[in-house]
Scaffold this active site. Structure first.
Site, PDB file in Angstrom:
ATOM      1  N   ILE A 171      94.060  13.057  41.656  1.00 50.78           N
ATOM      2  CA  ILE A 171      92.882  13.872  41.950  1.00 50.78           C
ATOM      3  C   ILE A 171      92.000  14.017  40.713  1.00 50.78           C
ATOM      4  O   ILE A 171      90.791  13.814  40.761  1.00 50.78           O
ATOM      5  CB  ILE A 171      93.301  15.248  42.498  1.00 50.78           C
ATOM      6  N   THR A 208      90.881  23.804  42.376  1.00 52.25           N
ATOM      7  CA  THR A 208      91.282  23.283  43.684  1.00 52.25           C
ATOM      8  C   THR A 208      92.763  22.929  43.676  1.00 52.25           C
ATOM      9  O   THR A 208      93.243  22.232  44.569  1.00 52.25           O
ATOM     10  CB  THR A 208      90.465  22.031  44.058  1.00 52.25           C
ATOM     11  N   ALA A 209      93.495  23.426  42.669  1.00 51.86           N
ATOM     12  CA  ALA A 209      94.920  23.108  42.536  1.00 51.86           C
ATOM     13  C   ALA A 209      95.759  24.226  43.145  1.00 51.86           C
ATOM     14  O   ALA A 209      95.909  24.296  44.358  1.00 51.86           O
ATOM     15  CB  ALA A 209      95.261  22.876  41.060  1.00 51.86           C
ATOM     16  N   ARG A 210      96.271  25.128  42.319  1.00 51.06           N
ATOM     17  CA  ARG A 210      97.092  26.229  42.797  1.00 51.06           C
ATOM     18  C   ARG A 210      96.590  27.546  42.210  1.00 51.06           C
ATOM     19  O   ARG A 210      96.275  27.628  41.026  1.00 51.06           O
ATOM     20  CB  ARG A 210      98.569  26.017  42.423  1.00 51.06           C
ATOM     21  N   ASP A 219      89.255  27.310  45.386  1.00 52.89           N
ATOM     22  CA  ASP A 219      89.754  26.863  46.685  1.00 52.89           C
ATOM     23  C   ASP A 219      91.227  27.229  46.869  1.00 52.89           C
ATOM     24  O   ASP A 219      91.818  26.899  47.889  1.00 52.89           O
ATOM     25  CB  ASP A 219      89.575  25.348  46.821  1.00 52.89           C
ATOM     26  N   GLU A 228      98.044  33.579  49.539  1.00 49.83           N
ATOM     27  CA  GLU A 228      97.301  32.974  50.643  1.00 49.83           C
ATOM     28  C   GLU A 228      97.994  33.264  51.969  1.00 49.83           C
ATOM     29  O   GLU A 228      99.231  33.252  52.021  1.00 49.83           O
ATOM     30  CB  GLU A 228      97.181  31.452  50.432  1.00 49.83           C
ATOM     31  N   HIS A 251      91.272  27.165  50.720  1.00 45.56           N
ATOM     32  CA  HIS A 251      92.227  26.092  50.418  1.00 45.56           C
ATOM     33  C   HIS A 251      92.046  24.909  51.374  1.00 45.56           C
ATOM     34  O   HIS A 251      93.006  24.418  51.981  1.00 45.56           O
ATOM     35  CB  HIS A 251      93.662  26.598  50.470  1.00 45.56           C
ATOM     36  N   ILE A 252      90.799  24.457  51.469  1.00 43.75           N
ATOM     37  CA  ILE A 252      90.464  23.364  52.388  1.00 43.75           C
ATOM     38  C   ILE A 252      90.127  22.065  51.668  1.00 43.75           C
ATOM     39  O   ILE A 252      89.656  21.122  52.298  1.00 43.75           O
ATOM     40  CB  ILE A 252      89.264  23.758  53.285  1.00 43.75           C
ATOM     41  N   GLY A 253      90.379  22.014  50.352  1.00 44.07           N
ATOM     42  CA  GLY A 253      90.037  20.809  49.599  1.00 44.07           C
ATOM     43  C   GLY A 253      90.604  19.543  50.220  1.00 44.07           C
ATOM     44  O   GLY A 253      89.933  18.524  50.293  1.00 44.07           O
TER      45      GLY A 253
END
Length: 309
Positions: free
Chosen positions: A158, A233-235, A259, A264, A283-285
């Protein structure tokens, strides 16, 4: 009178799986755990169906689920991040853990770039202002990314893809990744201290571990350039959320595009909600039609590779 033995089970911790993945798993009985399975739900289904494999989309898989499924041989992640799987428990039970590395790389890298651009160009704020009949051309100034430095934490599939897009915008790309054997083309590997001090924008692309939890915190944010942009966009656990909120409010962080989050799904009343310069996505990456198929197929292939070994 003889009976035909039932198919061995594979548990999917979700309500669905791509048809292309299901076609690969046709010799197995697929058991779905539902849209939002808890650890107890997953353990209960393991107890009921004794699956040979678990494909993990949502929820956590810990020791209780593993102990409830004596036939379990492999836990296959529908994606690249395996932090929701107790890998220590799996290793102790000789259960393999596999990840669909790179299957969602394009989708997540595009989401990271979208968040970076949205932050730099104040896309969300300008949209809201226009819908409210304001015309801010005379007073608004966006951030130009060309010539600026973006620091990446992690240059796996990524991060490397994001780096290529950033270079296409004429950005300088630096990165910290202790596991990278060599830097992707056009990327300069640096230590973390250099990354904090040199970056106009920081994008996180690394797995969450006990060592890097809270990596971006009050101390590291204070060492960054004033007005830095943060993208994750990771964690969510990589960021100390209260520290980031304070840094945004003080102006140390110009804007943040997030993201993923420490907890969550995000619940109502989260401090980030209502903050104009914190852009949020659920979290839709990696959630695109293409990535859904790629991750499902990769997760199925990884499971079968172990089961058929």
């Amino acid at each position: 009178m003889s009976t035909v033995p039932s198919k061995p089970a594979i548990l999917v911790t979700a309500a669905d799986l791509a048809p292309q993945a299901l076609a690969l798993l046709r010799d197995y009985a697929i058991v779905y755990a539902g849209k939002t399975p808890t650890e107890d739900d997953i353990a209960g289904l393991c107890r009921q169906h004794n699956p040979q494999a678990i494909i993990v989309r949502y929820g956590k898989v810990g020791a209780p689920a593993m102990d409830a499924a004596p036939a379990l041989r492999v836990i296959s992640k529908h994606g690249s991040g395996t932090d929701t799987i107790d890998k220590v428990a799996a290793k102790a039970r000789s259960i393999e853990v596999r990840a669909a590395v790179g299957a969602n790389a394009a989708a997540v890298a595009e989401q990271a770039m979208a968040l970076l651009l949205a932050c730099a160009k104040s896309v969300v704020r300008m949209n809201a202002r226009m819908h409210a009949s304001f015309w801010d051309k005379a007073t608004h100034k966006s951030v130009e990314l060309a010539g600026r430095t973006v620091g990446l934490v992690g240059v796996g599939a990524i991060g490397a893809r994001f780096a290529r897009m950033a270079r296409g915008l004429d950005m300088r790309v630096i990165a910290f990744d202790p596991y990278a054997k060599e830097a992707p083309e056009g990327v300069e590997l640096v230590d973390l201290e250099t990354l904090w001090k040199s970056s106009d924008a920081i994008s996180l692309h690394c797995p969450l571990t006990q060592e890097n939890r809270g990596l971006l915190n009050a101390q590291t944010l204070a060492r960054c350039k004033p007005g830095v942009i943060v993208v994750n966009t990771a964690r969510g656990g990589l960021i100390d959320e209260p520290a980031l909120l304070e840094a945004v409010r003080s102006g140390q962080v110009f804007a943040a595009g997030l993201d993923s989050f420490a907890v969550e799904p995000m619940v109502a009343g989260h401090p980030f909600q209502g903050e104009e310069r914190i852009l949020l996505s659920p979290h839709i990456g990696g959630v695109t039609a293409d990535a859904y198929v790629k991750m499902g197929v990769a997760a199925a292939e990884n499971a079968l590779a172990v089961l058929h070994a």
